[in-house]
Motif scaffolding. Structure first.
Motif, mmCIF file in Angstrom:
data_model
loop_
_atom_site.group_PDB
_atom_site.id
_atom_site.type_symbol
_atom_site.label_atom_id
_atom_site.label_comp_id
_atom_site.label_asym_id
_atom_site.label_seq_id
_atom_site.Cartn_x
_atom_site.Cartn_y
_atom_site.Cartn_z
ATOM 1 N N HIS A 94 79.245 6.891 12.498
ATOM 2 C CA HIS A 94 77.980 6.223 12.172
ATOM 3 C C HIS A 94 77.544 5.305 13.315
ATOM 4 N N ALA A 95 78.490 4.564 13.883
ATOM 5 C CA ALA A 95 78.169 3.646 14.987
ATOM 6 C C ALA A 95 77.608 4.402 16.190
ATOM 7 N N VAL A 96 78.240 5.511 16.532
ATOM 8 C CA VAL A 96 77.786 6.290 17.693
ATOM 9 C C VAL A 96 76.435 6.943 17.410
ATOM 10 N N LEU A 97 76.282 7.538 16.236
ATOM 11 C CA LEU A 97 75.005 8.184 15.911
ATOM 12 C C LEU A 97 73.854 7.182 15.882
ATOM 13 N N LEU A 157 73.227 6.146 19.606
ATOM 14 C CA LEU A 157 72.633 7.272 20.317
ATOM 15 C C LEU A 157 71.171 7.456 19.901
ATOM 16 N N SER A 158 70.894 7.338 18.621
ATOM 17 C CA SER A 158 69.534 7.530 18.107
ATOM 18 C C SER A 158 68.589 6.448 18.578
ATOM 19 N N GLU A 159 69.111 5.239 18.815
ATOM 20 C CA GLU A 159 68.278 4.174 19.370
ATOM 21 C C GLU A 159 67.911 4.466 20.820
ATOM 22 N N ARG A 160 68.765 5.208 21.513
ATOM 23 C CA ARG A 160 68.543 5.512 22.935
ATOM 24 C C ARG A 160 67.638 6.724 23.132
ATOM 25 N N LEU A 161 67.733 7.703 22.245
ATOM 26 C CA LEU A 161 66.942 8.934 22.381
ATOM 27 C C LEU A 161 65.493 8.718 21.965
ATOM 28 N N PRO A 162 64.561 9.470 22.544
ATOM 29 C CA PRO A 162 63.189 9.448 22.034
ATOM 30 C C PRO A 162 63.191 9.851 20.557
ATOM 31 N N SER A 163 62.297 9.263 19.775
ATOM 32 C CA SER A 163 62.332 9.466 18.320
ATOM 33 C C SER A 163 62.232 10.936 17.916
ATOM 34 N N VAL A 213 70.881 8.727 11.430
ATOM 35 C CA VAL A 213 69.986 8.935 12.573
ATOM 36 C C VAL A 213 68.570 8.495 12.218
ATOM 37 N N ARG A 214 68.083 8.903 11.069
ATOM 38 C CA ARG A 214 66.710 8.558 10.674
ATOM 39 C C ARG A 214 66.525 7.047 10.539
ATOM 40 N N GLN A 215 67.523 6.363 10.000
ATOM 41 C CA GLN A 215 67.432 4.903 9.872
ATOM 42 C C GLN A 215 67.385 4.241 11.244
ATOM 43 N N ALA A 216 68.116 4.772 12.201
ATOM 44 C CA ALA A 216 68.075 4.224 13.561
ATOM 45 C C ALA A 216 66.711 4.480 14.196
ATOM 46 N N VAL A 217 66.143 5.647 13.927
ATOM 47 C CA VAL A 217 64.835 5.989 14.495
ATOM 48 C C VAL A 217 63.760 5.030 13.994
ATOM 49 N N ASP A 218 63.792 4.702 12.705
ATOM 50 C CA ASP A 218 62.735 3.830 12.174
ATOM 51 C C ASP A 218 63.085 2.340 12.251
ATOM 52 N N ASP A 234 86.808 -2.822 20.329
ATOM 53 C CA ASP A 234 86.443 -3.302 21.660
ATOM 54 C C ASP A 234 85.646 -2.217 22.398
ATOM 55 N N GLU A 235 85.064 -2.584 23.522
ATOM 56 C CA GLU A 235 84.186 -1.660 24.240
ATOM 57 C C GLU A 235 84.924 -0.464 24.841
ATOM 58 N N ASP A 236 86.134 -0.649 25.328
ATOM 59 C CA ASP A 236 86.890 0.487 25.874
ATOM 60 C C ASP A 236 87.184 1.517 24.788
ATOM 61 N N THR A 237 87.600 1.036 23.637
ATOM 62 C CA THR A 237 87.854 1.935 22.511
ATOM 63 C C THR A 237 86.557 2.592 22.065
ATOM 64 N N ALA A 238 85.474 1.824 22.059
ATOM 65 C CA ALA A 238 84.170 2.369 21.665
ATOM 66 C C ALA A 238 83.762 3.532 22.561
ATOM 67 N N LEU A 239 83.992 3.407 23.857
ATOM 68 C CA LEU A 239 83.639 4.489 24.782
ATOM 69 C C LEU A 239 84.508 5.717 24.564
ATOM 70 N N ARG A 240 85.797 5.512 24.350
ATOM 71 C CA ARG A 240 86.694 6.637 24.083
ATOM 72 C C ARG A 240 86.272 7.350 22.795
ATOM 73 N N ASP A 241 85.996 6.557 21.765
ATOM 74 C CA ASP A 241 85.590 7.136 20.485
ATOM 75 C C ASP A 241 84.221 7.805 20.579
ATOM 76 N N ALA A 242 83.322 7.224 21.360
ATOM 77 C CA ALA A 242 81.992 7.824 21.533
ATOM 78 C C ALA A 242 82.102 9.198 22.169
ATOM 79 N N ALA A 243 82.995 9.341 23.140
ATOM 80 C CA ALA A 243 83.192 10.651 23.770
ATOM 81 C C ALA A 243 83.653 11.681 22.741
ATOM 82 N N ALA A 244 84.508 11.274 21.814
ATOM 83 C CA ALA A 244 84.972 12.187 20.766
ATOM 84 C C ALA A 244 83.823 12.575 19.840
ATOM 85 N N VAL A 245 83.028 11.602 19.425
ATOM 86 C CA VAL A 245 81.885 11.894 18.543
ATOM 87 C C VAL A 245 80.897 12.808 19.259
ATOM 88 N N LEU A 246 80.634 12.542 20.523
ATOM 89 C CA LEU A 246 79.686 13.370 21.273
ATOM 90 C C LEU A 246 80.208 14.791 21.465
#
Length: 140
Positions: free
Chosen positions: A27-30, A33-39, A57-62, A92-104
């Motif tokens: 959920h955190a990554v999605l 990511l949705s805040e960064r992508l064009p709607s 994703v939709r909640q992040a978009v709006d 922490d941020e290092d763990t967040a990046l590792r986990d984000a790579a897995a989600v992606l």
């Protein structure tokens, strides 16, 4: 790909201790990511996800996912990306990046190839480096 399968794959790839952690991380990554992508692009991603993940994703978009954080299409780099994921996932941020790579990686397998290519093209190079190698290389 179904919700339980996606969460299970995230849990395995990120080596998370339980499904709750995998759910929170996904959920955190999605959201981030949705805040960064064009709607429009984020909504196309949502259309190919299981309903509960599409809602994230939709909640992040709006802009309703996290009051005080902008809606989709916001421009930010890897540092902000990692910080937002870490805050949302309680890590922490290092763990967040590792986990984000897995989600992606799981997201890459779940979406149509042309959509993942469009997504990769919309991300800055530093965030794109978290994508599976063939996506990151293909868009340099």
């Amino acid at each position: 790909m179904k919700h339980d399968e996606m969460i299970g794959k995230v849990q395995a790839l990120a080596r998370l201790r339980d499904r709750g952690s995998a759910e929170r991380t996904t959920h955190a990554v999605l959201s981030t990511l949705s805040e960064r992508l064009p709607s429009g692009l984020a909504l196309h991603v949502a259309a190919q996800l299981p309903p509960d993940l599409a809602t994230v994703v939709r909640q992040a978009v709006d802009g309703t996912a996290d009051p005080g954080v902008g809606a989709s299409g916001e421009r930010f780099g890897l540092t902000v990306f990692a910080g937002r994921i870490a805050d949302r996932a309680g890590t922490d941020e290092d763990t967040a990046l590792r986990d984000a790579a897995a989600v992606l990686e799981v997201l890459d397998a779940a979406l149509a190839p042309e959509l993942t290519e469009r997504m990769a093209g919309a991300l800055p190079a530093d965030i794109r480096e978290l994508l599976p190698v063939e996506r990151a290389i293909g868009n340099d």
